[in-house]
Design a protein around this motif. Structure first.
Motif, mmCIF file in Angstrom:
data_model
loop_
_atom_site.group_PDB
_atom_site.id
_atom_site.type_symbol
_atom_site.label_atom_id
_atom_site.label_comp_id
_atom_site.label_asym_id
_atom_site.label_seq_id
_atom_site.Cartn_x
_atom_site.Cartn_y
_atom_site.Cartn_z
ATOM 1 N N ALA A 1 -1.328 -10.577 12.238
ATOM 2 C CA ALA A 1 -0.646 -9.714 13.214
ATOM 3 C C ALA A 1 0.094 -8.583 12.496
ATOM 4 O O ALA A 1 0.065 -7.430 12.946
ATOM 5 C CB ALA A 1 0.317 -10.537 14.060
ATOM 6 N N LEU A 2 0.731 -8.897 11.386
ATOM 7 C CA LEU A 2 1.394 -7.849 10.598
ATOM 8 C C LEU A 2 0.376 -6.821 10.099
ATOM 9 O O LEU A 2 0.644 -5.620 10.097
ATOM 10 C CB LEU A 2 2.142 -8.462 9.411
ATOM 11 C CG LEU A 2 3.395 -9.264 9.740
ATOM 12 C CD1 LEU A 2 3.874 -10.033 8.503
ATOM 13 C CD2 LEU A 2 4.488 -8.367 10.284
ATOM 14 N N ALA A 3 -0.799 -7.301 9.694
ATOM 15 C CA ALA A 3 -1.849 -6.397 9.208
ATOM 16 C C ALA A 3 -2.379 -5.505 10.318
ATOM 17 O O ALA A 3 -2.773 -4.364 10.072
ATOM 18 C CB ALA A 3 -2.991 -7.198 8.578
ATOM 19 N N VAL A 4 -2.392 -6.009 11.562
ATOM 20 C CA VAL A 4 -2.818 -5.189 12.696
ATOM 21 C C VAL A 4 -1.814 -4.074 12.928
ATOM 22 O O VAL A 4 -2.172 -2.917 13.141
ATOM 23 C CB VAL A 4 -2.990 -6.043 13.979
ATOM 24 C CG1 VAL A 4 -3.154 -5.168 15.210
ATOM 25 C CG2 VAL A 4 -4.181 -6.982 13.836
ATOM 26 N N VAL A 5 -0.531 -4.425 12.864
ATOM 27 C CA VAL A 5 0.521 -3.443 13.135
ATOM 28 C C VAL A 5 0.718 -2.488 11.958
ATOM 29 O O VAL A 5 0.915 -1.288 12.159
ATOM 30 C CB VAL A 5 1.846 -4.160 13.481
ATOM 31 C CG1 VAL A 5 2.972 -3.164 13.693
ATOM 32 C CG2 VAL A 5 1.667 -5.020 14.731
ATOM 33 N N TRP A 6 0.668 -3.005 10.741
ATOM 34 C CA TRP A 6 0.868 -2.191 9.536
ATOM 35 C C TRP A 6 -0.325 -2.352 8.591
ATOM 36 O O TRP A 6 -0.221 -2.972 7.531
ATOM 37 C CB TRP A 6 2.154 -2.599 8.826
ATOM 38 C CG TRP A 6 3.374 -2.254 9.602
ATOM 39 C CD1 TRP A 6 3.898 -1.002 9.785
ATOM 40 C CD2 TRP A 6 4.221 -3.149 10.322
ATOM 41 N NE1 TRP A 6 5.025 -1.082 10.573
ATOM 42 C CE2 TRP A 6 5.244 -2.389 10.924
ATOM 43 C CE3 TRP A 6 4.224 -4.530 10.526
ATOM 44 C CZ2 TRP A 6 6.247 -2.949 11.684
ATOM 45 C CZ3 TRP A 6 5.212 -5.091 11.288
ATOM 46 C CH2 TRP A 6 6.213 -4.312 11.861
ATOM 47 N N PRO A 7 -1.473 -1.784 8.931
ATOM 48 C CA PRO A 7 -2.685 -1.995 8.132
ATOM 49 C C PRO A 7 -2.628 -1.361 6.737
ATOM 50 O O PRO A 7 -3.438 -1.714 5.884
ATOM 51 C CB PRO A 7 -3.786 -1.350 8.988
ATOM 52 C CG PRO A 7 -3.072 -0.346 9.827
ATOM 53 C CD PRO A 7 -1.719 -0.935 10.097
ATOM 54 N N ARG A 8 -1.696 -0.479 6.491
ATOM 55 C CA ARG A 8 -1.607 0.155 5.175
ATOM 56 C C ARG A 8 -0.720 -0.603 4.189
ATOM 57 O O ARG A 8 -0.615 -0.226 3.035
ATOM 58 C CB ARG A 8 -1.112 1.592 5.311
ATOM 59 C CG ARG A 8 -2.099 2.469 6.041
ATOM 60 C CD ARG A 8 -1.602 3.900 6.124
ATOM 61 N NE ARG A 8 -2.502 4.706 6.893
ATOM 62 C CZ ARG A 8 -3.419 5.506 6.364
ATOM 63 N NH1 ARG A 8 -3.546 5.610 5.076
ATOM 64 N NH2 ARG A 8 -4.212 6.202 7.150
ATOM 65 N N TRP A 9 -0.075 -1.647 4.660
ATOM 66 C CA TRP A 9 0.742 -2.457 3.754
ATOM 67 C C TRP A 9 -0.150 -3.159 2.747
ATOM 68 O O TRP A 9 -1.289 -3.540 3.044
ATOM 69 C CB TRP A 9 1.520 -3.494 4.530
ATOM 70 C CG TRP A 9 2.791 -2.999 5.141
ATOM 71 C CD1 TRP A 9 3.219 -1.714 5.250
ATOM 72 C CD2 TRP A 9 3.799 -3.801 5.747
ATOM 73 N NE1 TRP A 9 4.428 -1.658 5.893
ATOM 74 C CE2 TRP A 9 4.808 -2.931 6.205
ATOM 75 C CE3 TRP A 9 3.948 -5.163 5.959
ATOM 76 C CZ2 TRP A 9 5.951 -3.393 6.843
ATOM 77 C CZ3 TRP A 9 5.074 -5.616 6.607
ATOM 78 C CH2 TRP A 9 6.069 -4.736 7.029
ATOM 79 N N SER A 10 0.368 -3.377 1.547
ATOM 80 C CA SER A 10 -0.372 -4.115 0.528
ATOM 81 C C SER A 10 -0.478 -5.588 0.930
ATOM 82 O O SER A 10 0.291 -6.080 1.769
ATOM 83 C CB SER A 10 0.342 -4.008 -0.819
ATOM 84 O OG SER A 10 1.542 -4.764 -0.797
ATOM 85 N N LEU A 11 -1.425 -6.272 0.324
ATOM 86 C CA LEU A 11 -1.575 -7.699 0.588
ATOM 87 C C LEU A 11 -0.300 -8.461 0.241
ATOM 88 O O LEU A 11 0.101 -9.374 0.959
ATOM 89 C CB LEU A 11 -2.742 -8.264 -0.212
ATOM 90 C CG LEU A 11 -4.127 -8.029 0.367
ATOM 91 C CD1 LEU A 11 -5.195 -8.456 -0.624
ATOM 92 C CD2 LEU A 11 -4.300 -8.761 1.662
ATOM 93 N N TYR A 12 0.322 -8.089 -0.865
ATOM 94 C CA TYR A 12 1.557 -8.758 -1.264
ATOM 95 C C TYR A 12 2.651 -8.574 -0.223
ATOM 96 O O TYR A 12 3.369 -9.511 0.102
ATOM 97 C CB TYR A 12 2.054 -8.243 -2.610
ATOM 98 C CG TYR A 12 1.276 -8.753 -3.790
ATOM 99 C CD1 TYR A 12 1.028 -10.115 -3.945
ATOM 100 C CD2 TYR A 12 0.782 -7.885 -4.737
ATOM 101 C CE1 TYR A 12 0.317 -10.594 -5.035
ATOM 102 C CE2 TYR A 12 0.080 -8.353 -5.828
ATOM 103 C CZ TYR A 12 -0.152 -9.708 -5.973
ATOM 104 O OH TYR A 12 -0.844 -10.173 -7.043
ATOM 105 N N ARG A 13 2.788 -7.373 0.290
ATOM 106 C CA ARG A 13 3.824 -7.118 1.287
ATOM 107 C C ARG A 13 3.517 -7.888 2.575
ATOM 108 O O ARG A 13 4.402 -8.514 3.149
ATOM 109 C CB ARG A 13 3.933 -5.630 1.590
ATOM 110 C CG ARG A 13 5.007 -5.356 2.653
ATOM 111 C CD ARG A 13 5.138 -3.901 2.937
ATOM 112 N NE ARG A 13 5.901 -3.277 1.877
ATOM 113 C CZ ARG A 13 6.255 -2.003 1.866
ATOM 114 N NH1 ARG A 13 5.885 -1.213 2.859
ATOM 115 N NH2 ARG A 13 6.959 -1.513 0.890
#
Length: 133
Positions: A47-59
């Motif tokens: 869900a975080l990746a959907v909202v913030w797809p540019r974040w790094s995997l670590y973040r």
């Protein structure tokens, strides 16, 4: 960067599997007892990746695990209004009902599953934790 559609589809599959793991009586007891928490943490990261797809995997994984820990620790706090809120089935799925130390292991596994899934879906593996492209 992964298209949000693929992330949303993966999130939907994880949510359905997580709900099914609690509802299908023919599954082994171990699966019913543990899989839901693992998939809950996986869903948080997706869900975080959907909202913030540019974040790094670590973040994504760090924030997802941090969120899971905060939710689990919040279960030690039991004001009447929060107990009443957790009595609602939907709220209980998000907020949980009771603190268990074992859940931290489940959340770590769920975040690891999300990490691998995001790599397989082609998410960029950025070593710069603070990268915000």
């Amino acid at each position: 960067m992964i298209l949000r559609g693929w992330l949303s589809a993966a999130l939907t599959v994880v949510l359905v599997a997580g709900l099914a793991s609690r509802r299908v009586d023919s599954l082994p007891g171990f699966v019913i007892e543990h899989t839901g928490d693992v998939l809950w943490a996986t869903a948080v990261v997706l869900a975080l990746a959907v909202v913030w797809p540019r974040w790094s995997l670590y973040r994504l994984c760090g924030v997802g695990f941090g969120f899971a820990v905060v939710i689990e620790l919040s279960q030690l706090w039991r004001p009447e209004w929060l107990v009443n809120l957790r009595a609602n089935e939907l709220a209980a799925l998000v907020l949980g009902k009771g603190f268990l130390w074992d859940d931290f292991v489940h959340y770590a596994l769920g975040v690891a599953v999300a990490f691998v899934a995001l790599q397989m879906l082609g998410h960029e593996f950025d070593l710069d934790v603070g990268a915000q492209r």
